[in-house]
Design a protein around this motif. Sequence first.
Motif, PDB file in Angstrom:
ATOM      1  N   ILE A  19       4.245  22.670  19.962  1.00  0.00           N
ATOM      2  CA  ILE A  19       3.173  22.241  20.870  1.00  0.00           C
ATOM      3  C   ILE A  19       2.937  20.734  20.772  1.00  0.00           C
ATOM      4  O   ILE A  19       1.861  20.251  21.096  1.00  0.00           O
ATOM      5  N   SER A  29       1.920  19.268  24.165  1.00  0.00           N
ATOM      6  CA  SER A  29       1.174  20.180  25.033  1.00  0.00           C
ATOM      7  C   SER A  29      -0.222  19.664  25.374  1.00  0.00           C
ATOM      8  O   SER A  29      -0.824  18.896  24.631  1.00  0.00           O
ATOM      9  N   LEU A  37      -1.876  26.317  29.420  1.00  0.00           N
ATOM     10  CA  LEU A  37      -1.280  25.444  28.414  1.00  0.00           C
ATOM     11  C   LEU A  37       0.091  25.004  28.930  1.00  0.00           C
ATOM     12  O   LEU A  37       0.969  25.832  29.155  1.00  0.00           O
ATOM     13  N   GLY A  73       3.469  22.239  28.531  1.00  0.00           N
ATOM     14  CA  GLY A  73       4.190  21.442  27.536  1.00  0.00           C
ATOM     15  C   GLY A  73       4.438  22.175  26.236  1.00  0.00           C
ATOM     16  O   GLY A  73       5.031  21.628  25.323  1.00  0.00           O
ATOM     17  N   CYS A  74       4.001  23.402  26.132  1.00  0.00           N
ATOM     18  CA  CYS A  74       4.257  24.219  24.943  1.00  0.00           C
ATOM     19  C   CYS A  74       5.661  24.800  25.095  1.00  0.00           C
ATOM     20  O   CYS A  74       5.958  25.442  26.089  1.00  0.00           O
ATOM     21  N   GLU A 123       9.477  26.629  28.879  1.00  0.00           N
ATOM     22  CA  GLU A 123       8.286  25.805  29.123  1.00  0.00           C
ATOM     23  C   GLU A 123       7.384  26.407  30.193  1.00  0.00           C
ATOM     24  O   GLU A 123       6.683  25.687  30.896  1.00  0.00           O
TER      25      GLU A 123
END
Length: 156
Positions: A48, A51, A62, A64-65, A82
């Motif tokens: 993360i 994120s 959420l 960008g994790c 992603e």
Amino acid sequence: MNKKKQSPGNIAQNKKARHEFSLEDKFEAGLELQGWEVKSIRAGKASISESYVTIDKGEAYLLGCRIQPLNQASSHVICDPERPKKLLLKRRELDKLMGARDRQGYSIVATSMYWKACWVKVEIYLAKGKQAHDKRDTVKDRDWARQKERMMKHSA
């Protein structure tokens, strides 16, 4: 004596967030995950570090994790590492996040992902971006606290 198996608590950290932002209000959110994602998280394939949270149509996501799929994942499941993950928050918490983001210019940043019993939780903060001089002040304060600790240790 029957003891429950303890799951390792911490999954992933966003250490850069504490350096880049001044963190203010903390929230704990559940994650809506697919089966292959849970398996990958158990295998330690989650990150993360980049994120952040967006709010779209009254729902928090959420972004960008990154959860890297396992090699032995089923062939009939399309794994998107992603994929935006929906955050499970109460309406009151969502309203507070939206209000702070819209009115006061806060960012919403994820700082850590961890196990709570059998559920994956994400710790998110309302945060303000730091300027370069703020970052230097933080480093200076941390160094001074470390020096004070050393002096107290040697004087005792």
